[in-house]
Scaffold this motif. Structure first.
Motif, PDB file in Angstrom:
ATOM      1  N   LEU A 118      16.721  -9.623   0.968  1.00  0.00           N
ATOM      2  CA  LEU A 118      15.575 -10.508   0.736  1.00  0.00           C
ATOM      3  C   LEU A 118      14.707 -10.617   1.983  1.00  0.00           C
ATOM      4  N   ASP A 119      15.353 -10.728   3.143  1.00  0.00           N
ATOM      5  CA  ASP A 119      14.585 -10.827   4.381  1.00  0.00           C
ATOM      6  C   ASP A 119      13.800  -9.546   4.639  1.00  0.00           C
ATOM      7  N   TYR A 120      14.443  -8.415   4.397  1.00  0.00           N
ATOM      8  CA  TYR A 120      13.763  -7.120   4.567  1.00  0.00           C
ATOM      9  C   TYR A 120      12.578  -7.012   3.616  1.00  0.00           C
ATOM     10  N   ARG A 121      12.787  -7.419   2.369  1.00  0.00           N
ATOM     11  CA  ARG A 121      11.706  -7.334   1.367  1.00  0.00           C
ATOM     12  C   ARG A 121      10.546  -8.230   1.739  1.00  0.00           C
ATOM     13  N   ALA A 122      10.823  -9.416   2.252  1.00  0.00           N
ATOM     14  CA  ALA A 122       9.752 -10.332   2.638  1.00  0.00           C
ATOM     15  C   ALA A 122       8.998  -9.812   3.862  1.00  0.00           C
ATOM     16  N   GLU A 123       9.717  -9.256   4.828  1.00  0.00           N
ATOM     17  CA  GLU A 123       9.089  -8.771   6.051  1.00  0.00           C
ATOM     18  C   GLU A 123       8.184  -7.571   5.800  1.00  0.00           C
ATOM     19  N   PHE A 124       8.560  -6.737   4.849  1.00  0.00           N
ATOM     20  CA  PHE A 124       7.817  -5.503   4.605  1.00  0.00           C
ATOM     21  C   PHE A 124       6.923  -5.612   3.372  1.00  0.00           C
ATOM     22  N   VAL A 151       9.199  12.047  22.109  1.00  0.00           N
ATOM     23  CA  VAL A 151       8.131  11.049  22.040  1.00  0.00           C
ATOM     24  C   VAL A 151       8.519   9.915  22.969  1.00  0.00           C
ATOM     25  N   PRO A 152       7.561   9.064  23.358  1.00  0.00           N
ATOM     26  CA  PRO A 152       7.918   7.925  24.223  1.00  0.00           C
ATOM     27  C   PRO A 152       9.058   7.122  23.633  1.00  0.00           C
ATOM     28  N   SER A 153      10.056   6.837  24.426  1.00  0.00           N
ATOM     29  CA  SER A 153      11.249   6.158  23.955  1.00  0.00           C
ATOM     30  C   SER A 153      11.000   4.664  23.860  1.00  0.00           C
ATOM     31  N   GLN A 154      10.382   4.237  22.792  1.00  0.00           N
ATOM     32  CA  GLN A 154      10.114   2.828  22.526  1.00  0.00           C
ATOM     33  C   GLN A 154      10.677   2.466  21.160  1.00  0.00           C
ATOM     34  N   PRO A 155      11.086   1.234  20.982  1.00  0.00           N
ATOM     35  CA  PRO A 155      11.549   0.824  19.649  1.00  0.00           C
ATOM     36  C   PRO A 155      10.473   1.060  18.602  1.00  0.00           C
ATOM     37  N   ILE A 156      10.854   1.616  17.471  1.00  0.00           N
ATOM     38  CA  ILE A 156       9.907   1.989  16.423  1.00  0.00           C
ATOM     39  C   ILE A 156       9.907   0.926  15.335  1.00  0.00           C
ATOM     40  N   ASP A 157       8.750   0.375  15.083  1.00  0.00           N
ATOM     41  CA  ASP A 157       8.571  -0.574  13.984  1.00  0.00           C
ATOM     42  C   ASP A 157       7.893   0.176  12.844  1.00  0.00           C
ATOM     43  N   PRO A 195       9.398 -11.798  -6.374  1.00  0.00           N
ATOM     44  CA  PRO A 195       9.247 -13.257  -6.467  1.00  0.00           C
ATOM     45  C   PRO A 195      10.324 -14.025  -5.702  1.00  0.00           C
ATOM     46  N   VAL A 196      11.584 -13.564  -5.784  1.00  0.00           N
ATOM     47  CA  VAL A 196      12.655 -14.254  -5.070  1.00  0.00           C
ATOM     48  C   VAL A 196      12.483 -14.122  -3.570  1.00  0.00           C
ATOM     49  N   ALA A 197      12.116 -12.924  -3.111  1.00  0.00           N
ATOM     50  CA  ALA A 197      11.943 -12.695  -1.676  1.00  0.00           C
ATOM     51  C   ALA A 197      10.787 -13.528  -1.122  1.00  0.00           C
ATOM     52  N   LEU A 198       9.686 -13.594  -1.845  1.00  0.00           N
ATOM     53  CA  LEU A 198       8.542 -14.371  -1.363  1.00  0.00           C
ATOM     54  C   LEU A 198       8.848 -15.871  -1.413  1.00  0.00           C
ATOM     55  N   THR A 239       3.783  -6.496   3.092  1.00  0.00           N
ATOM     56  CA  THR A 239       2.452  -5.912   3.314  1.00  0.00           C
ATOM     57  C   THR A 239       2.498  -4.396   3.214  1.00  0.00           C
ATOM     58  N   GLN A 240       3.510  -3.784   3.832  1.00  0.00           N
ATOM     59  CA  GLN A 240       3.629  -2.334   3.795  1.00  0.00           C
ATOM     60  C   GLN A 240       3.910  -1.839   2.386  1.00  0.00           C
ATOM     61  N   LEU A 241       4.775  -2.534   1.660  1.00  0.00           N
ATOM     62  CA  LEU A 241       5.079  -2.139   0.293  1.00  0.00           C
ATOM     63  C   LEU A 241       3.861  -2.273  -0.612  1.00  0.00           C
ATOM     64  N   GLN A 242       3.037  -3.274  -0.363  1.00  0.00           N
ATOM     65  CA  GLN A 242       1.808  -3.427  -1.140  1.00  0.00           C
ATOM     66  C   GLN A 242       0.848  -2.280  -0.858  1.00  0.00           C
ATOM     67  N   ALA A 243       0.852  -1.798   0.392  1.00  0.00           N
ATOM     68  CA  ALA A 243       0.007  -0.649   0.729  1.00  0.00           C
ATOM     69  C   ALA A 243       0.460   0.592  -0.040  1.00  0.00           C
ATOM     70  N   PHE A 244       1.763   0.757  -0.226  1.00  0.00           N
ATOM     71  CA  PHE A 244       2.247   1.868  -1.040  1.00  0.00           C
ATOM     72  C   PHE A 244       1.712   1.769  -2.466  1.00  0.00           C
ATOM     73  N   LYS A 245       1.783   0.576  -3.048  1.00  0.00           N
ATOM     74  CA  LYS A 245       1.355   0.391  -4.430  1.00  0.00           C
ATOM     75  C   LYS A 245      -0.140   0.649  -4.596  1.00  0.00           C
ATOM     76  N   ASP A 246      -0.919   0.384  -3.566  1.00  0.00           N
ATOM     77  CA  ASP A 246      -2.362   0.571  -3.653  1.00  0.00           C
ATOM     78  C   ASP A 246      -2.783   2.017  -3.389  1.00  0.00           C
ATOM     79  N   SER A 247      -1.861   2.864  -2.961  1.00  0.00           N
ATOM     80  CA  SER A 247      -2.191   4.261  -2.671  1.00  0.00           C
ATOM     81  C   SER A 247      -2.289   5.046  -3.982  1.00  0.00           C
ATOM     82  N   PRO A 248      -2.967   6.207  -3.974  1.00  0.00           N
ATOM     83  CA  PRO A 248      -3.094   7.000  -5.210  1.00  0.00           C
ATOM     84  C   PRO A 248      -1.750   7.420  -5.789  1.00  0.00           C
ATOM     85  N   ASP A 249      -0.787   7.723  -4.929  1.00  0.00           N
ATOM     86  CA  ASP A 249       0.547   8.126  -5.375  1.00  0.00           C
ATOM     87  C   ASP A 249       1.571   7.282  -4.622  1.00  0.00           C
ATOM     88  N   PRO A 250       1.970   6.123  -5.175  1.00  0.00           N
ATOM     89  CA  PRO A 250       2.881   5.229  -4.451  1.00  0.00           C
ATOM     90  C   PRO A 250       4.204   5.881  -4.067  1.00  0.00           C
TER      91      PRO A 250
END
Length: 330
Positions: free
Chosen positions: A274-280, A316-322, A135-138, A282-293
């Motif tokens: 907080l910034d990290y939590r807000a940015e990620f 592997v191709p040397s590109q910044p990894i997101d 809640p604080v991050a959002l 969507t990804q964290l929500q995908a973890f929660k929706d998986s069978p084994d978060p």
């Protein structure tokens, strides 16, 4: 336990428990059961007698090393039965005490020997995240405009460039180290202390390449070690935890104030988290929706870290990894 049309004879001695059972022949007559004296197994004087060795029926079974307590007490009753009397049914122990249940410990996943503890820490962290951090991050994300949040993120990223430079030098990558120095110089001056990431734009085109001592350890073949899920830090490994600790000591030990003072470190840690939590989110929500978060979070972290190490080694191709683009593995 049922004994239908059977006569059971039990003979006990200090050394063995002999159970002889005679089945009934097809004509209905019981086959003879040969009993033997107990002194055959216990009397020293009988040891020299040739007839002292007990004679067993063909279907008799000797079970060595057992005690009376090893048998259900219900089967002791045939000893008192008159000859020829057949017990029809003997009930098992009450409460299913005759059953033997073997439970195996759950096996940990490879690379996660502390899984039981990590799962509990993960559950506790998710509970705190749901109640407080999310809640604080959002709210932080909604209140602060995107350009302002991007400026704060760029500022902290720019402060990490000296650490990246040092580790590129340790990895014997002078070209990358020179790019990192150029990024830091451009953003610190033209980018107003790093608030604006000017270096990634034209005409410089210098992408940010995060690096750290954990990457250096991995680059030289140090294995990740056990996976850990720690409060405030989240998913990590022993190698990454050691590397992170060293990275955070660089600025305080080389520059000093204000990087070694709580007036800087506390707000920087809170805002960065907080910034990290807000940015990620969507990804964290995908973890929660998986069978084994928990397993999804672990797999995602380990895959991202391995990709970063492989990129340093040129596999592997040397590109910044997101990491937000990495799939959520089951």
């Amino acid at each position: 336990m049922r004994f239908a049309n059977r006569t059971t004879t039990i003979v006990l001695s200090p050394f063995a428990l002999v159970v002889g059972s005679a089945a009934v022949a097809q004509d209905g007559q019981p086959l003879p059961v040969v009993d033997f004296p107990v002194e055959a197994a216990s009397s020293p004087q009988a040891a020299d007698r040739k007839d002292a060795r007990p004679l067993l029926a063909p279907n008799a079974v000797m079970i060595s090393g057992l005690t009376v307590a090893a048998l259900p007490s219900a089967i002791e009753s045939p000893l008192d039965l008159p000859t020829g009397e057949v017990p029809q049914e003997i009930d098992p122990l009450p409460g299913d005490q005759s059953d033997i249940v073997v439970k195996a410990r759950p096996r940990s996943a490879p690379g996660d020997p502390l899984q039981a503890v990590n799962v509990q820490t993960y559950a506790a962290t998710q509970a705190v995240d749901k109640a407080v951090v999310a809640p604080v991050a959002l709210t932080y994300q909604k209140v602060l405009p995107d350009p302002l949040r991007a400026g704060i993120r760029n500022f902290f990223n720019n402060l990490s460039e000296p650490v990246s430079f040092l580790n590129f030098m340790l990895q014997i990558k002078p070209g990358r180290a020179a790019e990192t120095v150029a990024r830091f110089a451009v953003n610190t001056t033209v980018g107003v202390g790093g608030v604006i990431d000017v270096a990634r734009r034209k005409p410089f085109r210098l992408p940010r390449r995060p690096n750290g001592f954990a990457n250096t350890l991995g680059f030289y073949g140090v294995k990740p070690g056990p996976f850990l899920f720690l409060p405030l830090i989240g998913p990590t490994t022993v190698r990454d935890l050691v590397g992170l600790s060293i990275d955070r000591m660089v600025l305080p030990s080389t520059i000093g104030a204000p990087f070694n003072q709580p007036t800087y470190t506390a707000p920087a840690t809170i805002v960065g988290s907080l910034d990290y939590r807000a940015e990620f989110d969507t990804q964290l929500q995908a973890f929660k929706d998986s069978p084994d978060p928990y397993a999804a979070s672990r797999a995602h972290y380990l895959a991202g870290r391995q990709a970063e190490i492989d990129a340093l080694r040129g596999r592997v191709p040397s590109q910044p990894i997101d990491r937000r683009t990495l799939p959520v593995l089951p």
